[in-house]
Design a protein around this motif. Structure first.
Motif, mmCIF file in Angstrom:
data_model
loop_
_atom_site.group_PDB
_atom_site.id
_atom_site.type_symbol
_atom_site.label_atom_id
_atom_site.label_comp_id
_atom_site.label_asym_id
_atom_site.label_seq_id
_atom_site.Cartn_x
_atom_site.Cartn_y
_atom_site.Cartn_z
ATOM 1 N N GLU B 94 -34.800 -111.891 7.858
ATOM 2 C CA GLU B 94 -35.989 -111.356 8.659
ATOM 3 C C GLU B 94 -35.817 -111.837 10.177
ATOM 4 O O GLU B 94 -35.554 -112.847 10.520
ATOM 5 C CB GLU B 94 -37.273 -112.352 8.341
ATOM 6 C CG GLU B 94 -38.534 -111.870 8.684
ATOM 7 C CD GLU B 94 -39.694 -112.873 8.472
ATOM 8 O OE1 GLU B 94 -40.637 -112.853 9.279
ATOM 9 O OE2 GLU B 94 -39.269 -113.647 7.637
ATOM 10 N N VAL B 95 -35.556 -110.602 11.039
ATOM 11 C CA VAL B 95 -35.361 -110.740 12.378
ATOM 12 C C VAL B 95 -36.552 -110.964 13.272
ATOM 13 O O VAL B 95 -37.289 -110.206 13.180
ATOM 14 C CB VAL B 95 -34.663 -109.546 12.923
ATOM 15 C CG1 VAL B 95 -34.271 -109.547 14.200
ATOM 16 C CG2 VAL B 95 -33.462 -109.159 11.903
ATOM 17 N N ILE B 248 -23.620 -111.060 6.328
ATOM 18 C CA ILE B 248 -22.547 -110.220 6.054
ATOM 19 C C ILE B 248 -23.043 -108.625 6.364
ATOM 20 O O ILE B 248 -24.077 -108.519 5.366
ATOM 21 C CB ILE B 248 -21.533 -110.309 5.042
ATOM 22 C CG1 ILE B 248 -20.777 -111.515 4.987
ATOM 23 C CG2 ILE B 248 -20.705 -108.920 4.756
ATOM 24 C CD1 ILE B 248 -20.318 -111.745 3.476
ATOM 25 N N ILE B 249 -22.584 -107.668 6.944
ATOM 26 C CA ILE B 249 -22.759 -106.264 6.777
ATOM 27 C C ILE B 249 -21.657 -105.681 6.018
ATOM 28 O O ILE B 249 -20.628 -105.630 6.637
ATOM 29 C CB ILE B 249 -23.097 -105.722 8.359
ATOM 30 C CG1 ILE B 249 -24.053 -106.482 8.983
ATOM 31 C CG2 ILE B 249 -23.611 -104.307 8.053
ATOM 32 C CD1 ILE B 249 -24.088 -106.362 10.374
ATOM 33 N N GLU B 270 -20.576 -119.195 0.669
ATOM 34 C CA GLU B 270 -21.969 -119.013 0.934
ATOM 35 C C GLU B 270 -22.643 -118.414 2.105
ATOM 36 O O GLU B 270 -23.232 -119.133 2.818
ATOM 37 C CB GLU B 270 -22.599 -120.386 0.683
ATOM 38 C CG GLU B 270 -22.393 -120.952 -0.536
ATOM 39 C CD GLU B 270 -23.289 -122.122 -1.159
ATOM 40 O OE1 GLU B 270 -24.031 -122.526 -0.394
ATOM 41 O OE2 GLU B 270 -23.091 -122.526 -2.282
ATOM 42 N N VAL B 271 -22.049 -117.518 2.298
ATOM 43 C CA VAL B 271 -22.552 -116.525 3.398
ATOM 44 C C VAL B 271 -23.127 -115.197 2.674
ATOM 45 O O VAL B 271 -22.446 -114.602 2.290
ATOM 46 C CB VAL B 271 -21.332 -115.908 4.353
ATOM 47 C CG1 VAL B 271 -21.997 -115.197 5.374
ATOM 48 C CG2 VAL B 271 -20.665 -117.217 4.876
ATOM 49 N N PRO B 272 -24.327 -114.901 2.780
ATOM 50 C CA PRO B 272 -25.158 -113.692 2.316
ATOM 51 C C PRO B 272 -24.711 -112.525 2.834
ATOM 52 O O PRO B 272 -24.736 -112.364 4.032
ATOM 53 C CB PRO B 272 -26.623 -114.252 2.571
ATOM 54 C CG PRO B 272 -26.610 -114.976 3.676
ATOM 55 C CD PRO B 272 -25.149 -115.814 3.898
ATOM 56 N N VAL B 273 -24.795 -111.549 2.024
ATOM 57 C CA VAL B 273 -24.684 -110.152 2.619
ATOM 58 C C VAL B 273 -25.995 -109.756 3.089
ATOM 59 O O VAL B 273 -27.039 -110.090 2.063
ATOM 60 C CB VAL B 273 -24.137 -109.263 1.601
ATOM 61 C CG1 VAL B 273 -24.128 -107.964 1.993
ATOM 62 C CG2 VAL B 273 -22.896 -109.537 0.840
ATOM 63 N N VAL B 274 -26.318 -109.197 4.203
ATOM 64 C CA VAL B 274 -27.829 -108.837 4.650
ATOM 65 C C VAL B 274 -27.908 -107.489 4.564
ATOM 66 O O VAL B 274 -29.083 -106.906 4.223
ATOM 67 C CB VAL B 274 -28.005 -109.536 5.814
ATOM 68 C CG1 VAL B 274 -28.436 -111.214 5.721
ATOM 69 C CG2 VAL B 274 -27.030 -109.306 6.793
ATOM 70 N N TYR B 275 -26.977 -106.584 4.982
ATOM 71 C CA TYR B 275 -27.130 -105.113 5.356
ATOM 72 C C TYR B 275 -26.004 -104.488 4.578
ATOM 73 O O TYR B 275 -24.930 -105.103 4.458
ATOM 74 C CB TYR B 275 -27.351 -104.704 6.608
ATOM 75 C CG TYR B 275 -28.614 -105.469 7.490
ATOM 76 C CD1 TYR B 275 -29.862 -104.948 6.981
ATOM 77 C CD2 TYR B 275 -28.196 -106.177 8.611
ATOM 78 C CE1 TYR B 275 -30.821 -105.675 7.680
ATOM 79 C CE2 TYR B 275 -29.155 -106.611 9.265
ATOM 80 C CZ TYR B 275 -30.479 -106.429 8.902
ATOM 81 O OH TYR B 275 -31.385 -106.920 9.430
ATOM 82 N N VAL B 276 -26.153 -103.127 4.063
ATOM 83 C CA VAL B 276 -25.090 -102.530 3.668
ATOM 84 C C VAL B 276 -25.022 -101.122 4.418
ATOM 85 O O VAL B 276 -26.131 -100.469 4.626
ATOM 86 C CB VAL B 276 -25.088 -102.145 2.114
ATOM 87 C CG1 VAL B 276 -24.780 -103.362 1.636
ATOM 88 C CG2 VAL B 276 -26.442 -101.578 1.563
ATOM 89 N N GLY B 277 -24.036 -100.673 4.894
ATOM 90 C CA GLY B 277 -23.922 -99.320 5.514
ATOM 91 C C GLY B 277 -23.355 -98.112 4.490
ATOM 92 O O GLY B 277 -22.300 -98.527 3.627
ATOM 93 N N ILE B 285 -28.246 -97.278 6.522
ATOM 94 C CA ILE B 285 -28.144 -98.593 6.541
ATOM 95 C C ILE B 285 -29.325 -99.059 5.566
ATOM 96 O O ILE B 285 -30.727 -98.427 5.667
ATOM 97 C CB ILE B 285 -28.167 -99.367 7.798
ATOM 98 C CG1 ILE B 285 -27.886 -100.587 7.693
ATOM 99 C CG2 ILE B 285 -29.690 -99.136 8.335
ATOM 100 C CD1 ILE B 285 -27.241 -101.439 9.162
ATOM 101 N N GLU B 286 -29.076 -100.214 4.827
ATOM 102 C CA GLU B 286 -30.284 -100.797 3.863
ATOM 103 C C GLU B 286 -30.125 -102.105 3.901
ATOM 104 O O GLU B 286 -29.210 -102.703 4.047
ATOM 105 C CB GLU B 286 -30.195 -100.286 2.538
ATOM 106 C CG GLU B 286 -30.144 -98.605 2.363
ATOM 107 C CD GLU B 286 -30.022 -98.137 0.916
ATOM 108 O OE1 GLU B 286 -29.892 -98.856 -0.060
ATOM 109 O OE2 GLU B 286 -29.523 -96.969 0.637
ATOM 110 N N ASP B 287 -31.083 -102.852 3.300
ATOM 111 C CA ASP B 287 -31.081 -104.011 3.026
ATOM 112 C C ASP B 287 -29.935 -104.507 1.725
ATOM 113 O O ASP B 287 -30.050 -103.311 1.010
ATOM 114 C CB ASP B 287 -32.542 -104.658 2.776
ATOM 115 C CG ASP B 287 -33.406 -105.016 4.217
ATOM 116 O OD1 ASP B 287 -32.551 -105.057 5.167
ATOM 117 O OD2 ASP B 287 -34.511 -105.024 3.879
ATOM 118 N N PHE B 288 -29.549 -105.385 1.648
ATOM 119 C CA PHE B 288 -28.715 -105.508 0.580
ATOM 120 C C PHE B 288 -29.613 -105.794 -0.873
ATOM 121 O O PHE B 288 -30.552 -106.533 -0.847
ATOM 122 C CB PHE B 288 -27.684 -106.687 0.950
ATOM 123 C CG PHE B 288 -26.754 -107.356 -0.455
ATOM 124 C CD1 PHE B 288 -26.048 -106.214 -0.616
ATOM 125 C CD2 PHE B 288 -27.131 -108.398 -1.033
ATOM 126 C CE1 PHE B 288 -24.975 -106.717 -2.001
ATOM 127 C CE2 PHE B 288 -26.236 -108.716 -2.082
ATOM 128 C CZ PHE B 288 -25.314 -107.702 -2.410
#
Lengths: 436, 298
Positions: B94-95, B248-249, B270-277, B285-288
């Motif tokens: 959440e930005v 991570i994107i 433990e670094v979460p993926v937040v977006y995918v291209g 682009i989408e939320d993971f």
């Protein structure tokens, strides 16, 4: 401690229980091959390629006499290494030149580094006395044409562009332009594309049909994973590429994709791109790549070189010092001299696995002139000081600096480096491969 | 039709159907060694690391034996849910305004394109956006970003090529503060994580953000190319050490690569993926979504 926990360590562990066997048995090979398989997979070699490779190596290894000079570990690594090198082919960086203009076409996924490579190749050919024309056929990525123009200017090559037109037409016009204006080589930059993008793959086929390239180079990021096989296979099937180019090899990837792509296409790896500067383009060395994939640096050559440079007696003495951690400044000096015999510290460090990143060796640390000063500093110390560096206080430092024609800062730096080296020795001392 | 159903359609073609293979093996050998080997191969060929693969499959096998399970589909579901639990531990990013997002990564992973898409996404959410062209190294990088800025209709702050990247960051922050911009996105030059001097440059930019804009919500995202193999792990580790990575994107997921390395990443870093291209268009682009991601692997 990830530094030396490579394949050789694991194999050492497996073979530690067997001593002086005459032959490698099937069971031993099987256990060893499990580790080889993991090492290759961790290096991103494609799983089907790994299976085939391991089967082939096992077949060769079973029943082999162990050479006197090698441990079983070294023997297995030697076979694996040889097979890897054989599979990756010989050094072949030659481009084919036809009646001018010779057309060289790039192909590859997005972000593989095609545009930068076009600049590097242009510069290389120019240095060889050719006159290359760079043709901008990436009409999709924003500012790709500008990028090629900047790169072309840096390389001192003319860039042919027609804006966002039809890439097939631009390629054709580029070649015609080269003919009229006396360029003997045409390098065509193309847009990055997925191998499953039917329309864009067709476009490449159309460009090929139009300009009949002497070379079609598939540009691949050396960090590519399992998908490398599929990418190389599809591009090769559709375009019949003439060679592969590996990019971004200056990173710390093990580069197993190289093996996958070579295995699936059978095409030579023509160049490696190894840096940000336009001059950073090298021929491909299968032996270096094999070692890299196995995660062992150039350990084999290092062992050979060490054997040449160090006598048995010296080696034993040094090993004892390693073990007892009683390494003095005098030994430090001896080490430097040995390194010099082995072709200089740069060579040696380059051969050690994982060295580049982990210990952060900077250029200034391995300046060979610096080494002469180091020698002078140590030789300006008394024997007592060399054995007990902790006694060196500021008045002693002052004397040493004056005696060696250096500064107190330099003396300090040397003492610090010595401490670091001692730390490194401590970490290395448990590793069999490095007890020379 | 969501991306992953589009993706799945592609995969079934290129992949010869993992499900089909599992069916064949199951018909011959039930839940024997071969079946689990096949599951391992499936994960490995998606770029999950060997270590993680073995750990996960061993765990599944043990559970199946303990529960005296004979049903293939159940085992596959077990595997899926194990994978799901591994990567699904963070909520969507959440930005919050005022925000600074710095995008880092190695060369050619798609940072600039991603920033164009992100800018567009935030604009659509009603936020004001400024982007900073702090990739002053790559030829024409700021031109490329300008095109994206135009497409997303956002402001861009740039200097000439070869300028100090931190100076661009400084100016962009001044501008964002003056205009009360909701989101400032910083594009950085691609750099291989082993290049010490370039990583130092990145740390400097990071310090500038912290010093000049302490009240901003600061997110550092790393762009990873889905076609990458095990090196992705080193990339995240080193960038994380240098500046601290919040997410991570995962780019280029519209290809046939699965980006399975994020499973190992989640396991250990433990670094979460937040977006995918998922393509080259501005909306790609989408939320993971962990569930969709796992489904696309099978």
């Amino acid at each position: 401690m990830a530094l030396f926990s490579g394949l050789s360590d694991k194999l050492n562990h497996i073979f530690s229980k067997l001593t002086k066997h005459g032959k490698l048995t099937e069971l031993e090979i099987k256990t060893a091959m499990r580790e080889v398989r993991i090492a290759l997979l961790e290096a991103d070699v494609n799983i089907s390629v790994v299976k085939e490779f391991v089967a082939k190596v096992s077949e060769r290894a079973v029943g082999q006499e162990i050479l006197k000079s090698l441990s079983p570990t070294q023997q297995v690594i030697k076979i694996v290494n040889e097979e890897l090198i054989a599979l990756m082919g010989s050094t072949n960086s030659k481009l084919t030149f036809t009646n001018p203009p010779t057309v060289i076409m790039m192909a590859g996924l997005q972000g593989a580094g095609k545009t930068t490579l076009v600049g590097k190749l242009g510069l290389m050919l120019k240095k060889q006395g050719r006159k290359p024309l760079l043709v901008a056929c990436d009409v999709y990525r924003p500012a790709a044409i500008n990028q090629l123009k900047v790169v072309g200017e840096k390389a001192g090559c003319t860039v042919f562009e027609k804006g966002q037109g039809n890439p097939v037409k631009i390629a054709k016009e580029g070649v015609a332009y080269a003919k009229s204006y006396g360029f003997d080589t045409v390098i065509i930059d193309t847009a990055g594309r997925l191998q499953i993008d039917e329309q864009l793959m067709q476009e490449l086929e159309d460009i090929k049909a139009e300009v009949n390239p002497a070379e079609i180079l598939l540009v691949v990021d050396s960090m590519t994973g399992q998908v490398a096989v599929e990418v190389a296979n599809t591009f090769n099937k559709r375009l019949e590429v003439t060679g592969l180019v590996l990019t971004k090899l200056d990173g710390d990837t093990r580069g197993g994709a190289t093996l996958s792509m070579k295995a699936v296409t059978g095409k030579p790896i023509k160049f490696c791109s190894v840096g940000e500067k336009l001059g950073d383009l090298e021929p491909f060395y299968p032996d270096r790549m094999a070692n890299r994939i196995l995660g062992m640096g150039d350990v084999l050559s290092l062992i050979e070189k060490a054997q040449e440079a160090v006598t048995e007696e010296q080696a034993k003495k040094m090993e004892k010092k390693f073990r007892e951690n009683s390494f003095t400044l005098d030994d430090y000096l001896t080490q430097f001299e040995t390194m010099n015999k082995m072709g200089g510290i740069k060579d040696v460090l380059a051969m050690l696995p994982g060295m580049g990143g982990k210990f952060k060796i900077r250029e200034e640390d391995i300046d060979e002139k610096q080494m002469l000063r180091t020698k002078a500093i140590i030789q300006s110390m008394t024997m007592y000081e060399r054995e007990n560096p902790s006694v060196i206080n500021s008045s002693r430092k002052n004397r040493i600096a004056k005696g060696s024609g250096t500064t107190i800062q330099e003396v300090n730096r040397l003492l610090k480096q010595f401490e670091q080296t001692k730390q490194m020795m401590k970490q290395m001392k448990n590793n069999r491969m490095f007890r020379f | 039709m969501g991306l992953f159903s589009k993706l799945k359609a592609v995969l079934t073609k290129t992949r010869d159907g993992v499900g089909k293979k599992l069916n064949e093996i199951f018909a011959k050998d039930k839940l024997g060694e071969d079946f689990y080997d096949q599951l391992e191969d499936l994960l490995i060929s998606s770029d999950v690391s060997v270590k993680t693969t073995m750990e996960i499959v061993d765990e599944i096998r043990e559970t199946a034996i303990k529960e005296k399970c004979k049903d293939k589909d159940y085992v596959v579901e077990l595997l899926k849910s194990e994978l799901y639990d591994t990567i699904n531990y963070a909520d969507a990013l959440e930005v919050k305004s005022p925000a600074v997002i710095m995008v880092v990564g190695v060369n050619g992973v798609g940072k600039t394109t991603t920033i164009g898409k992100l800018a567009n996404k935030f604009v659509k959410e009603g936020k004001s956006v400024t982007i900073a062209a702090a990739d002053t190294f790559r030829a024409a990088a700021s031109d490329q970003l300008s095109v994206w800025a135009e497409r997303a209709k956002v402001r861009i702050i740039k200097h000439s090529e070869g300028a100090d990247a931190s100076a661009v960051v400084f100016d962009a922050i001044e501008s964002a503060k003056a205009r009360n911009t909701d989101v400032l996105i910083i594009d950085t030059a691609g750099r291989l994580h082993v290049k010490t001097n370039l990583m130092e440059e990145l740390k400097k930019m990071d310090r500038v953000v912290k010093r000049e804009y302490p009240n901003a919500n600061y997110y550092k995202l790393i762009a990873l190319d889905a076609t990458t193999g095990q090196n992705a792990y080193n990339q995240v580790e080193v960038f994380n050490q240098a500046v601290g990575i919040d997410g991570i994107i995962l780019t280029k997921l519209d290809g046939t690569a699965k980006g399975g390395f994020i499973i190992s990443l989640s396991y250990e870093l433990e670094v979460p993926v937040v977006y995918v291209g998922t393509g080259e268009k501005i909306d790609d682009i989408e939320d993971f979504d962990a569930n969709e991601f796992i489904e696309a692997m099978f």
